[in-house]
Design a protein around this motif. Structure first.
Motif, PDB file in Angstrom:
ATOM      1  N   LYS A  92       2.086   6.519  -6.987  1.00  0.00           N
ATOM      2  CA  LYS A  92       1.077   7.499  -7.644  1.00  0.00           C
ATOM      3  C   LYS A  92       1.517   8.901  -7.098  1.00  0.00           C
ATOM      4  O   LYS A  92       1.321   9.801  -8.350  1.00  0.00           O
ATOM      5  CB  LYS A  92      -0.184   7.263  -6.596  1.00  0.00           C
ATOM      6  CG  LYS A  92      -0.919   6.012  -7.267  1.00  0.00           C
ATOM      7  CD  LYS A  92      -1.986   5.963  -6.326  1.00  0.00           C
ATOM      8  CE  LYS A  92      -2.842   4.777  -6.971  1.00  0.00           C
ATOM      9  NZ  LYS A  92      -4.432   4.433  -6.065  1.00  0.00           N
ATOM     10  N   VAL A  93       2.378   9.119  -6.178  1.00  0.00           N
ATOM     11  CA  VAL A  93       2.726  10.523  -5.714  1.00  0.00           C
ATOM     12  C   VAL A  93       3.949  10.921  -6.913  1.00  0.00           C
ATOM     13  O   VAL A  93       3.476  12.045  -7.280  1.00  0.00           O
ATOM     14  CB  VAL A  93       3.196  10.598  -4.229  1.00  0.00           C
ATOM     15  CG1 VAL A  93       4.011  11.912  -4.292  1.00  0.00           C
ATOM     16  CG2 VAL A  93       2.045  10.657  -3.328  1.00  0.00           C
TER      17      VAL A  93
ATOM     18  N   GLU B 128       2.529   1.789  -3.458  1.00  0.00           N
ATOM     19  CA  GLU B 128       1.604   2.180  -4.222  1.00  0.00           C
ATOM     20  C   GLU B 128       1.314   3.619  -4.185  1.00  0.00           C
ATOM     21  O   GLU B 128       1.200   4.374  -5.150  1.00  0.00           O
ATOM     22  CB  GLU B 128       0.289   1.405  -4.173  1.00  0.00           C
ATOM     23  CG  GLU B 128      -0.834   1.987  -5.083  1.00  0.00           C
ATOM     24  CD  GLU B 128      -1.994   0.914  -5.219  1.00  0.00           C
ATOM     25  OE1 GLU B 128      -2.982   1.537  -5.701  1.00  0.00           O
ATOM     26  OE2 GLU B 128      -2.230   0.057  -4.220  1.00  0.00           O
ATOM     27  N   THR B 129       1.413   4.087  -2.975  1.00  0.00           N
ATOM     28  CA  THR B 129       1.055   5.457  -2.649  1.00  0.00           C
ATOM     29  C   THR B 129       2.337   6.402  -3.113  1.00  0.00           C
ATOM     30  O   THR B 129       2.081   7.453  -3.873  1.00  0.00           O
ATOM     31  CB  THR B 129       0.920   5.697  -1.098  1.00  0.00           C
ATOM     32  OG1 THR B 129      -0.178   4.974  -0.936  1.00  0.00           O
ATOM     33  CG2 THR B 129       0.688   7.421  -1.077  1.00  0.00           C
TER      34      THR B 129
ATOM     35  N   ASP C   1       0.782  -1.218  -0.216  1.00  0.00           N
ATOM     36  CA  ASP C   1       0.119  -0.092   0.236  1.00  0.00           C
ATOM     37  C   ASP C   1       0.889   1.547   0.051  1.00  0.00           C
ATOM     38  O   ASP C   1       0.706   1.895  -0.745  1.00  0.00           O
ATOM     39  CB  ASP C   1      -0.835  -0.106   1.239  1.00  0.00           C
ATOM     40  CG  ASP C   1      -2.223  -1.002   1.110  1.00  0.00           C
ATOM     41  OD1 ASP C   1      -2.428  -1.497  -0.040  1.00  0.00           O
ATOM     42  OD2 ASP C   1      -2.649  -1.333   2.023  1.00  0.00           O
ATOM     43  N   TYR C   2       1.797   1.123   0.974  1.00  0.00           N
ATOM     44  CA  TYR C   2       2.785   2.500   0.941  1.00  0.00           C
ATOM     45  C   TYR C   2       3.531   2.701  -0.432  1.00  0.00           C
ATOM     46  O   TYR C   2       3.598   3.695  -0.995  1.00  0.00           O
ATOM     47  CB  TYR C   2       3.579   2.201   2.173  1.00  0.00           C
ATOM     48  CG  TYR C   2       4.737   3.329   1.994  1.00  0.00           C
ATOM     49  CD1 TYR C   2       4.388   4.680   2.688  1.00  0.00           C
ATOM     50  CD2 TYR C   2       5.838   3.300   2.087  1.00  0.00           C
ATOM     51  CE1 TYR C   2       5.187   5.980   2.648  1.00  0.00           C
ATOM     52  CE2 TYR C   2       6.813   4.212   1.885  1.00  0.00           C
ATOM     53  CZ  TYR C   2       6.505   5.655   2.449  1.00  0.00           C
ATOM     54  OH  TYR C   2       7.439   6.786   2.636  1.00  0.00           O
TER      55      TYR C   2
END
Length: 143
Positions: free
Chosen positions: A77-78, A73-74, A70-71
């Motif tokens: 995305k950023v 992926e974030t 999850d981290y």
């Protein structure tokens, strides 16, 4: 020690307080050079601790980027959004010459804010760990 002391004709004091007289609560007065040495040592220790926290948080986040989907992926995305903003800013440079600088500044301050948030949370976790350990041990003894 109690959590609140109120003496008639005086102000109340919340938080942990001592019933000892004020003179006995004070630290011994140090000479000017001893006080300076103490302040310098305290400053050095604070700086070393802050550097340790910064390095530790950085290492934790690097591991999280590798081990936490999850981290990771974030983070991706950023990074993708930042790249899209920079491309758009490049295309609009003639109309808005300050746009690239604003995007870069936003990225810098966003990274700084994120790092500071992580440091604050880590330091609070260190402060909380003693209390949590005590509560856990109390819970274990009750079982």
């Amino acid at each position: 020690m109690s959590n609140q002391v109120t003496i008639p004709g005086s102000v109340s004091c919340t938080g942990p307080v001592s019933a000892l007289t004020a003179e006995r609560d004070r630290e011994p007065q140090l000479s000017g050079s001893a006080q300076d040495d103490r302040l310098m040592l305290q400053s050095i220790l604070n700086e070393a601790f802050n550097q340790y926290i910064f390095t530790r948080v950085d290492n934790i986040l690097k591991l999280a980027e590798t081990n936490d989907a999850d981290y990771s992926e974030t983070v991706n995305k950023v990074s993708g959004l930042l790249n899209r903003l920079l491309k758009l800013a490049g295309k609009l440079e003639e109309q808005y010459p300050e746009l690239i600088e604003l995007v870069m500044e936003l990225e810098s301050f966003t990274a700084l804010e994120s790092g500071q948030s992580a440091e604050i949370a880590y330091k609070q976790g260190l402060r909380d760990s003693g209390y949590i350990h005590k509560e856990f041990m109390t819970f274990q003894q009750q079982r």
